[in-house]
Design a protein around this motif. Structure first.
Motif, PDB file in Angstrom:
ATOM      1  N   MET A 253       0.728  -1.149  -0.038  1.00 50.43           N
ATOM      2  CA  MET A 253      -0.017  -0.040  -0.021  1.00 50.43           C
ATOM      3  C   MET A 253       0.882   1.251   0.091  1.00 50.43           C
ATOM      4  N   GLY A 254       2.176   1.274   0.247  1.00 51.47           N
ATOM      5  CA  GLY A 254       3.073   2.313   0.160  1.00 51.47           C
ATOM      6  C   GLY A 254       2.875   3.109   1.175  1.00 51.47           C
ATOM      7  N   GLN A 255       2.689   2.592   2.392  1.00 53.35           N
ATOM      8  CA  GLN A 255       2.298   3.410   3.553  1.00 53.35           C
ATOM      9  C   GLN A 255       2.788   2.807   5.014  1.00 53.35           C
ATOM     10  N   SER A 256       3.176   3.239   6.088  1.00 52.41           N
ATOM     11  CA  SER A 256       3.665   2.758   7.189  1.00 52.41           C
ATOM     12  C   SER A 256       2.310   2.223   7.715  1.00 52.41           C
ATOM     13  N   MET A 257       2.335   1.125   8.784  1.00 51.45           N
ATOM     14  CA  MET A 257       1.318   0.734   9.452  1.00 51.45           C
ATOM     15  C   MET A 257       0.668   1.852  10.294  1.00 51.45           C
ATOM     16  N   GLU A 258       1.210   2.949  10.715  1.00 52.57           N
ATOM     17  CA  GLU A 258       0.653   3.967  11.393  1.00 52.57           C
ATOM     18  C   GLU A 258       0.034   5.001  10.511  1.00 52.57           C
ATOM     19  N   GLU A 259       0.308   4.982   9.419  1.00 50.46           N
ATOM     20  CA  GLU A 259      -0.416   5.931   8.422  1.00 50.46           C
ATOM     21  C   GLU A 259      -1.685   5.266   7.971  1.00 50.46           C
ATOM     22  N   PHE A 260      -1.315   3.912   7.798  1.00 53.98           N
ATOM     23  CA  PHE A 260      -2.716   3.215   7.495  1.00 53.98           C
ATOM     24  C   PHE A 260      -3.750   3.079   8.567  1.00 53.98           C
ATOM     25  N   LEU A 261      -3.226   3.130   9.825  1.00 54.66           N
ATOM     26  CA  LEU A 261      -4.359   3.149  10.748  1.00 54.66           C
ATOM     27  C   LEU A 261      -4.899   4.548  10.939  1.00 54.66           C
ATOM     28  N   GLU A 262      -4.016   5.717  10.694  1.00 49.62           N
ATOM     29  CA  GLU A 262      -4.532   7.078  10.834  1.00 49.62           C
ATOM     30  C   GLU A 262      -5.508   7.352   9.757  1.00 49.62           C
ATOM     31  N   ALA A 263      -5.374   6.574   8.722  1.00 52.32           N
ATOM     32  CA  ALA A 263      -6.186   6.661   7.429  1.00 52.32           C
ATOM     33  C   ALA A 263      -7.607   6.050   7.702  1.00 52.32           C
ATOM     34  N   GLY A 264      -7.854   5.488   8.788  1.00 53.48           N
ATOM     35  CA  GLY A 264      -9.149   4.575   8.995  1.00 53.48           C
ATOM     36  C   GLY A 264      -9.085   3.050   8.767  1.00 53.48           C
ATOM     37  N   GLY A 265      -7.843   2.525   8.313  1.00 55.47           N
ATOM     38  CA  GLY A 265      -7.509   1.254   8.073  1.00 55.47           C
ATOM     39  C   GLY A 265      -7.556   0.517   9.568  1.00 55.47           C
ATOM     40  N   ARG A 266      -7.633  -0.869   9.244  1.00 56.25           N
ATOM     41  CA  ARG A 266      -7.637  -1.724  10.580  1.00 56.25           C
ATOM     42  C   ARG A 266      -7.199  -3.033  10.185  1.00 56.25           C
ATOM     43  N   LEU A 267      -6.432  -3.859  10.789  1.00 54.31           N
ATOM     44  CA  LEU A 267      -6.062  -5.113  10.488  1.00 54.31           C
ATOM     45  C   LEU A 267      -5.985  -5.956  11.921  1.00 54.31           C
ATOM     46  N   GLY A 268      -6.432  -6.724  12.074  1.00 55.79           N
ATOM     47  CA  GLY A 268      -6.440  -7.494  13.588  1.00 55.79           C
ATOM     48  C   GLY A 268      -6.634  -8.891  13.645  1.00 55.79           C
ATOM     49  N   TYR A 269      -6.372  -9.523  14.579  1.00 56.58           N
ATOM     50  CA  TYR A 269      -6.850 -10.961  14.901  1.00 56.58           C
ATOM     51  C   TYR A 269      -7.486 -10.936  16.250  1.00 56.58           C
ATOM     52  N   THR A 270      -8.545 -11.853  16.409  1.00 62.08           N
ATOM     53  CA  THR A 270      -9.402 -11.811  17.540  1.00 62.08           C
ATOM     54  C   THR A 270      -9.417 -13.274  17.890  1.00 62.08           C
ATOM     55  N   LEU A 271      -9.861 -13.720  18.958  1.00 62.52           N
ATOM     56  CA  LEU A 271      -9.987 -15.150  19.657  1.00 62.52           C
ATOM     57  C   LEU A 271     -11.499 -15.485  19.748  1.00 62.52           C
ATOM     58  N   TYR A 272     -11.837 -16.601  19.145  1.00 60.36           N
ATOM     59  CA  TYR A 272     -13.316 -16.928  19.465  1.00 60.36           C
ATOM     60  C   TYR A 272     -13.369 -18.201  19.980  1.00 60.36           C
ATOM     61  N   PRO A 273     -14.259 -18.168  20.945  1.00 54.50           N
ATOM     62  CA  PRO A 273     -14.348 -19.605  21.672  1.00 54.50           C
ATOM     63  C   PRO A 273     -15.068 -20.606  20.709  1.00 54.50           C
ATOM     64  N   VAL A 274     -14.298 -21.707  20.735  1.00 55.64           N
ATOM     65  CA  VAL A 274     -14.824 -22.892  19.896  1.00 55.64           C
ATOM     66  C   VAL A 274     -16.399 -23.271  20.325  1.00 55.64           C
ATOM     67  N   LYS A 275     -16.465 -23.288  21.575  1.00 56.64           N
ATOM     68  CA  LYS A 275     -17.743 -23.712  22.021  1.00 56.64           C
ATOM     69  C   LYS A 275     -18.795 -22.867  21.665  1.00 56.64           C
ATOM     70  N   ASP A 276     -18.566 -21.590  21.284  1.00 49.64           N
ATOM     71  CA  ASP A 276     -19.617 -20.531  20.788  1.00 49.64           C
ATOM     72  C   ASP A 276     -19.666 -20.508  19.261  1.00 49.64           C
ATOM     73  N   ILE A 277     -19.205 -21.480  18.592  1.00 54.22           N
ATOM     74  CA  ILE A 277     -19.027 -21.282  17.152  1.00 54.22           C
ATOM     75  C   ILE A 277     -20.247 -21.516  16.470  1.00 54.22           C
ATOM     76  N   HIS A 278     -20.847 -22.877  16.767  1.00 57.68           N
ATOM     77  CA  HIS A 278     -22.115 -23.304  16.160  1.00 57.68           C
ATOM     78  C   HIS A 278     -23.444 -22.344  16.159  1.00 57.68           C
ATOM     79  N   LEU A 279     -23.537 -21.572  17.456  1.00 54.62           N
ATOM     80  CA  LEU A 279     -24.776 -20.934  17.635  1.00 54.62           C
ATOM     81  C   LEU A 279     -24.536 -19.103  17.524  1.00 54.62           C
ATOM     82  N   THR A 280     -23.384 -18.846  17.394  1.00 56.14           N
ATOM     83  CA  THR A 280     -23.156 -17.566  17.135  1.00 56.14           C
ATOM     84  C   THR A 280     -22.046 -16.905  16.173  1.00 56.14           C
ATOM     85  N   SER A 281     -21.625 -17.850  15.489  1.00 51.61           N
ATOM     86  CA  SER A 281     -20.721 -17.560  14.210  1.00 51.61           C
ATOM     87  C   SER A 281     -21.254 -17.592  13.101  1.00 51.61           C
ATOM     88  N   ASN A 282     -21.268 -16.742  12.322  1.00 51.48           N
ATOM     89  CA  ASN A 282     -21.623 -16.460  10.841  1.00 51.48           C
ATOM     90  C   ASN A 282     -20.645 -15.680  10.084  1.00 51.48           C
TER      91      ASN A 282
END
Length: 810
Positions: A253-282
Motif C-alpha cells: 500500500m506504500g504507507q506505514s502501519m501508523e499511516e494506514f491506521l490513521e487513514a481509518g484502516g484496521r487489521l487485527g486478529y481476535t479469538l473466538y471460543p470454539v464452544k460458541d461457534i455453532h450458535l453465534t458465528s456466521n
C-alpha cells in the motif's frame, strides 16, 4: 387410601369422558411438543461440548477495514499459527484446517470411483488437538508428511470392507496417489465441522506460503495453557500485526502501519471460543453452515408457550368441572370427611391425570421423533429423555402441573359449608369465572403472537422464493467436476450446444448460489497509493452473463471479438458504488503482482457494469464483485429450453460418456442450490409453523371444552329464554359473546408484543418483507374466526336443544 384416590379418579374420568378426553389430549399434545423442542434445544446447545478442554479452545479470526470496506472472517493466513506458537508461551498448541471441497477418490485395486464431499486438509496434530479417537494408525505420524490420508470408519469400510485400511493407497483424481495412514472414528453430529477424509496439509503448496496479507484460506485453532487468559492474549495481537503485517502494508500500500491506521484502516486478529461457534458465528469462511442462537431462544419460547397453553387448558377445565362437584364435597363432609382428606383427593386426581398425560406424551415422542428428525435434519435420540436429570425435571413438571390444576378445587371447594352446598345456595360463578377468563385471555394472547409469527415467517420465506435475484435460476443445469474431461472440456461444451434443447452454456469456477468467495485487494487506477478495497473476484468465460441472464446496465459483456478482454473486467453496481466511480466504463483498477519484491502492478479495464444480483444468502448485503475472463474447470452450467428436462439430462450424460469414458457424471439444478443456501430458514420456518399450529389447536381444544361446559351450565337459562321466544341466533350470540370479548382483550395485548418480536427476527435479513399492521389485524381476525368456529358447534347444539328437556325437572 391411595387405592381409593385411584378409584375415585378413574370413576370421574369415565363419568365425564368428553371433558377427560379433551383434558388429557390437550395436555399430552402440549407436553409432546415441549419434549421434542427440548430435545432440539438440548442438541443445539451440546455442540462441541464433548471436546476435551473446550474452555481453552479458540479459533483465530481475522478482521479488518481497508478503504472503508470492513470484513470479518474465520480464516487466517498460513504463517499466523507458527508465529503465535513461537511468540506466545501461553499457547499450548495450534492446528490449521483448510476446506478442500469435493474430491473423486479411487481406492487401490478397485474400479469404482467415490465422490467425497467432506474433505479437509489438516496439520498433523489434529488428532491430538481435538482428541479424535483412532481405530487404526498412529496419531502422531498419521498426517506427518505429504501424500498421506486418513479416513473415517464409515469411509474406510466403504472402500475396503472389513480389511485393514492402513497401508493401502487411494488415488485422488487430478492429484496423485495417497497412502492411508489412519482410520478415525466418525465425528459426532454435534460438532461444528465434520470430515470423512483428512489430507496432510503438507500435500498442498499453500501450506508453505509466507505472506501475512492475502492467502486467508486456513481456519486456525489455538489451545491455551491451563490458566491462560484469552483476553490477555488477544490484547497482545496488535503488536503481532504491526510486527509481521507492517512491512507488507508498506510494500503493498506504500504507507506505514501508523499511516494506514490513521487513514481509518484496521487489521487485527481476535479469538473466538470454539464452544460458541455453532450458535453465534456466521462469518466468511465457516467450515460448515452454523445455526443461530436466535432460533434456540425462539424454540425455547415456543416450548414454554405451548406448555403454558396446554397447562392453562388443563387448569381451565379442571376449575370449570369443579363447580359440578360442589355437592359431592357437601356429601363427603356430611359423611364425615375432613377438609385435609378432600384436599388430598382433589390434588391426587389432578396429579394422576397429569401423570397419564405425560405417559401418553412420551409414547407420542417415540412415534413422532423419526419424522421430526427428518424435518429438522437432526439425529435426536429418545434416550435423552430417559436420563436421570431429565426424568427428575419431568417429575417436577408433573407435580407442578398437577398441583396448579388441582389447587382451585382442592383449597376452594373444600372450604364450602355442606348446608349451603346441599341447599343450592352456593354461587361459584364470579370467582371461578374470573380465573377462567384470565386464563383464556393469557393463552389466546400467546396464540395470537404465534399466529402473527407464523404469518410473518411464511411471508419472509415466500419473499425469499419470489425475490428477483438479478439472475435467472430456472432451467439451469450444473454439471459437476468438468475437469475430469481434461482436454476434452471445450469439445464437450461445443457438442452439447449443438443440441436444440440447450440455449447456452458457460464454464466457471463460481456460481451465484453457493456463497463462494475469492476476496482480493484492489486499488483505484494504477497507483498503489490510491484507495484500496476488498473485492470478490470471479473467473468466468464470455458466456457466463448471458447464460445466467444477468443484466448489463452499462458498457458490454466479454466478447470473443475483443482479444484485449483478457485484461478487462465486468463489475456489479456495488463495486461502482464502493470505488466511487461516476462513469466506470474505461476506468482501471489494479492489484499487486506475484513478483517476489511486490513492486509490479496488474491492471484491469472496466468494460461493463452488471446489475446487482444476489450470490449469497438474503441475510447478507450484496458486496462488490468483479468478473474477469479466465479459463476455469469448476462447473459447467447449461441453460435448457422447454420442459423436457429428463430427455436433456439423458443426452448430456451420453455426451459426457463420449468425451470422458469411465468418468462419473453428476448434475444438479441452480434452483436446488438456491434452496440449499436458504435451507436453514426454510427448515426452521416449517418447524415453527407446525408447532405454532399445534399451539393454536391446543388453545382451541380448551375453548371447545369450555364452550361445551358453559352451555351445559346455562342449560336451564337457555331453556327459559327459548320458551320466552329467543331465537337460535340470539342464543348463539349470547353464549359466544363472553369468549369473543376475551379474545378481543387478548388481541389488544398480543398485537404490540407480536409486532416487536417479529420485527426483531426480520432484522436478521438484509432483504426482508415488510411488516404490515394489516398482518397483525388479519392474525386477530383469524384467531377470532378460529375461536368462533370452535365454539359454534357447541353453542348451536345448545341453542337448538328442546327446552322441555332442561325445564321438565323444575
Amino acid at each position: 387410601m391411595l387405592k381409593n384416590f385411584f378409584n375415585v379418579t378413574f370413576r370421574s374420568i369415565l363419568k365425564h369422558k368428553f371433558y377427560s378426553f379433551i383434558n388429557i389430549l390437550g395436555l399430552s399434545i402440549g407436553i409432546t411438543c415441549f419434549l421434542m423442542i427440548t430435545l432440539y434445544v438440548q442438541d443445539e446447545l451440546s455442540y462441541d461440548k464433548h471436546l476435551p478442554a473446550i474452555e481453552r479452545l479458540h479459533r483465530l479470526d481475522f478482521t479488518g477495514t481497508v478503504g472503508g470496506n470492513a470484513f470479518v472472517t474465520s480464516l487466517s493466513s498460513v504463517p499466523a499459527a507458527p508465529a503465535i506458537l513461537n511468540d506466545y508461551p501461553e499457547v499450548e498448541a495450534a492446528v490449521r484446517v483448510r476446506e478442500r471441497g469435493n474430491e473423486l477418490i479411487k481406492p487401490e485395486g478397485q474400479i469404482q470411483i467415490f465422490n467425497e464431499q467432506r474433505l479437509l486438509l489438516a496439520d498433523s496434530n489434529i488428532f491430538n488437538f481435538f482428541q479424535i479417537p483412532l481405530l487404526e494408525g498412529d496419531a502422531s505420524t498419521a498426517l506427518a508428511g505429504p501424500k498421506k490420508i486418513a479416513l473415517n470408519a464409515t469411509t474406510a469400510k466403504k472402500y475396503f470392507g472389513a480389511e485393514p485400511a492402513v497401508g493401502k493407497t487411494v488415488e485422488l483424481q487430478g492429484w496423485d496417489k495417497f497412502e492411508v495412514t489412519a482410520v478415525f472414528e466418525d465425528m459426532p453430529h454435534n460438532q461444528h465441522f465434520h470430515a470423512d477424509v483428512l489430507l496432510s496439509i503438507m500435500s498442498t503448496s499453500e501450506a508453505r506460503q509466507t505472506a501475512w496479507i492475502g492467502g486467508f484460506n486456513f481456519v486456525t485453532y489455538l489451545k491455551l495453557k491451563q490458566g491462560a487468559s484469552a483476553e490477555a492474549l488477544e490484547a497482545k495481537f496488535p503488536d503481532m500485526v504491526a510486527k509481521y503485517m507492517g512491512p507488507e502494508v508498506r510494500k503493498h500500500m506504500g504507507q506505514s502501519m501508523e499511516e494506514f491506521l490513521e487513514a481509518g484502516g484496521r487489521l487485527g486478529y481476535t479469538l473466538y471460543p470454539v464452544k460458541d461457534i455453532h450458535l453465534t458465528s456466521n462469518k466468511l469462511g465457516e467450515l460448515e453452515a452454523n445455526s443461530d442462537i436466535t432460533y434456540v431462544y425462539l424454540f425455547s419460547v415456543i416450548a414454554f408457550f405451548i406448555l403454558v397453553i396446554a397447562c392453562i387448558n388443563f387448569m381451565n377445565l379442571s376449575t370449570a368441572r369443579s363447580a359440578n362437584r360442589a355437592k359431592e364435597v357437601g356429601v363427603r363432609k356430611v359423611l364425615g370427611a375432613q377438609r385435609p382428606l378432600i384436599i388430598r383427593q382433589f390434588l391426587a386426581e389432578a396429579l394422576i391425570l397429569s401423570f397419564l398425560s405425560f405417559m401418553l406424551a412420551y409414547g407420542l415422542c417415540f412415534l413422532l421423533l423419526p419424522s421430526f428428525n427428518t424435518s429438522a435434519e437432526k439425529q435426536l435420540a429418545i434416550s435423552a429423555l430417559l436420563t436421570p436429570g431429565f426424568i427428575i425435571t419431568i417429575l417436577g413438571l408433573i407435580i407442578a402441573v398437577g398441583l396448579l390444576a388441582g389447587s382451585y378445587p382442592a383449597f376452594y371447594l373444600s372450604g364450602f359449608k355442606p348446608v349451603e352446598v346441599l341447599k343450592g345456595k352456593l354461587n361459584l360463578g364470579m370467582k371461578s369465572g374470573a380465573i377462567r377468563s384470565f386464563l383464556v385471555v393469557f393463552q389466546f394472547t400467546l396464540s395470537i403472537i404465534m399466529i402473527v409469527g407464523t404469518m410473518v415467517i411464511y411471508d419472509q420465506l415466500n419473499f425469499i422464493r419470489s425475490k428477483k435475484l438479478g439472475y435467472q435460476k430456472d432451467h439451469l443445469i450444473i454439471i459437476n467436476d468438468p475437469w475430469l474431461l481434461k482436454d476434452n472440456l471445450n469439445a464437450f461444451k461445443k457438442e452439447v450446444l449443438q443440441n436444440s434443447s440447450i440455449v447456452s452454456g458457460t464454464v466457471s469456477s463460481f456460481l451465484p448460489v453457493n456463497g463462494n468467495t475469492n476476496n482480493n485487494l484492489y486499488f483505484k487506477g494504477k497507483n498503489p497509493q490510491n484507495d484500496s478495497h476488498i473485492v470478490n473476484d470471479w473467473r468466468v468465460d464470455q458466456d457466463y452473463v448471458p447464460t445466467f441472464g444477468i443484466e448489463i446496465k452499462a458498457g458490454r459483456n466479454f466478447s470473443r471479438e475483443f482479444p484485449s478482454d483478457s485484461s478487462a473486467i465486468v463489475v456489479n453496481e456495488a463495486f461502482v458504488s464502493q470505488f466511487g466511480f461516476e462513469n466506470p466504463i474505461g476506468e482501471f483498477i489494479s492489484t499487486q503482482g506475484d513478483d517476489e519484491d511486490g513492486t509490479s502492478v496488474v491492471s484491469y479495464k472496466i468494460i461493463g457494469v452488471m446489475g446487482d444480483f444476489h450470490y449469497a444468502s438474503l441475510r447478507e448485503s450484496i458486496y462488490p464483485l468483479m468478473m474477469k475472463l479466465e479459463s476455469s474447470r469448476g462447473y459447467i452450467t447449461f441453460k435448457v429450453a422447454g420442459d423436457n428436462i429428463d430427455q436433456t439430462i439423458t443426452t448430456l450424460k451420453s455426451t459426457w460418456e463420449q468425451f470422458g469414458p469411465g468418468q462419473p457424471f453428476s448434475y444438479n439444478f441452480i434452483d436446488q442450490q438456491f434452496e440449499e443456501v436458504h435451507k436453514s430458514e426454510m427448515r426452521i420456518g416449517s418447524i415453527f409453523m407446525v408447532f405454532a399450529s399445534l399451539a393454536v389447536f391446543i388453545a382451541c381444544l380448551g375453548l371447545f371444552g369450555l364452550a361445551a361446559f358453559t352451555a351445559e351450565q346455562r342449560n336451564k337459562e337457555i331453556g327459559v329464554r327459548k320458551v320466552l321466544g329467543a331465537s337460535v341466533s340470539s342464543i348463539m350470540g349470547l353464549l359466544s359473546w363472553e369468549f369473543v370479548k376475551l379474545i378481543g382483550i387478548s388481541f389488544i395485548i398480543a398485537a404490540p408484543t407480536a409486532y416487536f418480536a417479529v420485527g426483531k427476527w426480520l432484522d436478521n435479513f438484509a432483504y426482508r418483507t415488510e411488516l404490515s399492521l394489516v398482518t397483525i389485524f388479519i392474525a386477530g381476525l383469524l384467531s377470532l374466526a378460529v375461536a368462533w368456529l370452535t365454539m359454534s358447534f357447541q353453542t348451536w347444539r345448545a341453542a337448538r336443544a328442546n327446552p322441555v328437556n332442561s325445564l321438565r325437572s323444575e
